[in-house]
Design a protein around this motif. Structure first.
Motif, PDB file in Angstrom:
ATOM      1  N   LEU A 307       0.840  -1.189   0.000  1.00  0.00           N
ATOM      2  CA  LEU A 307       0.000   0.000   0.000  1.00  0.00           C
ATOM      3  C   LEU A 307       0.876   1.240   0.000  1.00  0.00           C
ATOM      4  CD1 LEU A 307      -2.838   1.256   0.215  1.00  0.00           C
ATOM      5  CD2 LEU A 307      -2.567   1.179   2.709  1.00  0.00           C
ATOM      6  N   LEU A 308       0.672   2.124  -0.977  1.00  0.00           N
ATOM      7  CA  LEU A 308       1.448   3.355  -1.098  1.00  0.00           C
ATOM      8  C   LEU A 308       0.629   4.590  -0.763  1.00  0.00           C
ATOM      9  CD1 LEU A 308       3.288   2.578  -4.461  1.00  0.00           C
ATOM     10  CD2 LEU A 308       4.017   2.034  -2.131  1.00  0.00           C
ATOM     11  N   GLY A 309      -0.607   4.405  -0.353  1.00  0.00           N
ATOM     12  CA  GLY A 309      -1.511   5.521  -0.094  1.00  0.00           C
ATOM     13  C   GLY A 309      -2.732   5.373  -0.968  1.00  0.00           C
ATOM     14  N   ALA A 310      -2.887   6.278  -1.944  1.00  0.00           N
ATOM     15  CA  ALA A 310      -4.018   6.192  -2.859  1.00  0.00           C
ATOM     16  C   ALA A 310      -3.853   5.037  -3.844  1.00  0.00           C
ATOM     17  CB  ALA A 310      -4.192   7.500  -3.618  1.00  0.00           C
ATOM     18  N   GLU A 311      -2.606   4.549  -3.988  1.00  0.00           N
ATOM     19  CA  GLU A 311      -2.330   3.449  -4.914  1.00  0.00           C
ATOM     20  C   GLU A 311      -1.681   2.298  -4.167  1.00  0.00           C
ATOM     21  OE1 GLU A 311      -1.385   5.399  -9.218  1.00  0.00           O
ATOM     22  OE2 GLU A 311       0.098   5.775  -7.640  1.00  0.00           O
TER      23      GLU A 311
END
Length: 363
Positions: A307-311
């Motif tokens: 998980l990178l945040g929004a992506e």
């Protein structure tokens, strides 16, 4: 301000060539970034421009003058180093004023110029402090200010942000970009960080083993890499590479990875029957939308999700290849599931397996 012309610059150390026929023209007020891995010759080229390294062969012009044999102080350049190189016993004010004092500039003018530069770099509250009393990012601002205050024709930056943490690097990248817009001084910047190159450069010079691999705007190098090396060096996450063998069938080019076959229009690529090739796909060009006539399918089992945040960065196993895909976090597949991504054929890259050169015809 000045242009820079490099005409077949070369550098040899004890007979061993480290820079080969480096030729390019840098326009007045242009911001050029020399990019490449450690040992590719980028800092050596910068030091030849500065006069800190002798030029083994070729000619270097800054403005109207050939400067091969001129000492650094006569080249009208200013250089910002990786390690700040500040005088620890001097205040910020005195560090910035040092070069002007050596030139016998009147103190009244020095005061005006130091205050102007300090204001541009948000250093006014720090002028009476010494380097050990300020942060690394502030020290690098002082080093930049010391270079700026001499109003040189050319700025040279030798990996100035590499000692800073990620947040400070991002902040100083913005500062350097704004300063260049204000000052419009010809600038040459060395880095191994492709994010710095992409965000700062008017043009990037990508180097490999002392030779120019590609010159272009950040968008040109990202969208149209001339080689597998260029494609793999530019872009985060890195481009996926899949080994294939090409064949020609019924007017189509077929790429066979061993786990899948992809049919592509012959008009897009200069590929011979039986040629070993490498298919390149950027992770952000992989989509979980439906497949159409203008795209190909890439299937695999999800091995890892980050998980990178929004992506989310999804790693999937396609035969012996690990392939990465960037997907919206709310549409992320589960680990262990079999998934199918599609990629537009207009976003595909194909490289010759032996030479690494791009085989794409559309650019």
């Amino acid at each position: 301000m000045a242009s820079i012309v490099c005409d077949k610059l070369a550098k040899n150390y004890e007979g061993n060539p480290v820079v080969h026929d480096f030729s390019m023209e840098i326009a007045d007020a242009e911001f050029i970034v020399l990019l490449g891995p450690s040992g590719c010759g980028k800092s050596t080229i910068l030091r030849m421009m500065a006069g800190l390294e002798d030029i083994s062969d070729g000619a270097l012009h800054i403005g109207a003058r050939q400067v091969n044999d001129l000492p650094p102080r006569e080249r009208d350049i200013a250089m910002v180093f990786q390690n700040y190189a500040l005088y620890p016993h001097m205040t910020v004010y005195d560090n910035m004023a040092f070069g002007l004092r050596r030139l016998k500039t009147p103190e009244s003018e020095i005061k005006i110029r130091v205050e102007q530069v300090a204001q541009m770099l948000s250093l006014e509250p720090l002028l009476q402090r010494k380097p050990k009393q300020i942060s690394g990012g502030q020290q690098q601002r002082v080093a930049i200010g010391r270079a700026m205050i001499k109003t040189p024709s050319v700025f040279l930056f030798d990996e100035p942000l590499s000692n800073l943490d990620a947040k400070l690097r991002a902040q100083l990248r913005g500062d350097i970009k704004r300063l260049h817009r204000q000052l419009a001084t010809t600038s040459v910047y060395v880095t191994h960080d492709q994010l710095e190159a992409m965000t700062l450069a008017d043009r990037i010079v990508l180097l490999k083993a002392g030779r120019i691999e590609q010159i272009g705007t950040p968008a040109q190098i990202y969208n149209h890499p001339v080689s597998k090396f260029a494609a793999g060096f530019i872009g985060t996450p890195a481009m996926n590479f899949i080994d294939c063998v090409a064949s020609q069938e019924n007017g189509m080019t077929v790429l066979d990875s061993g786990a899948a076959k992809w049919r592509l229009p012959q008009s897009l690529f200069a590929i011979a029957h039986g040629q070993p090739v490498v298919l390149g796909i950027r992770p952000n060009h992989m989509s979980i939308m439906g497949v159409d006539d203008e795209s190909i399918e890439v299937q695999g089992r999800v091995d890892l999700v980050e998980l990178l945040g929004a992506e989310s960065l999804v790693s999937l196993l396609h035969a012996s290849h690990e392939i990465s895909a960037l997907v919206p976090a709310n549409r992320c597949p589960q680990t262990g599931t079999q998934v199918c991504f599609n990629v537009s054929i207009n976003n595909l890259h194909v490289f010759d397996a032996e030479s690494g050169r791009s085989l794409v015809l559309r650019h």
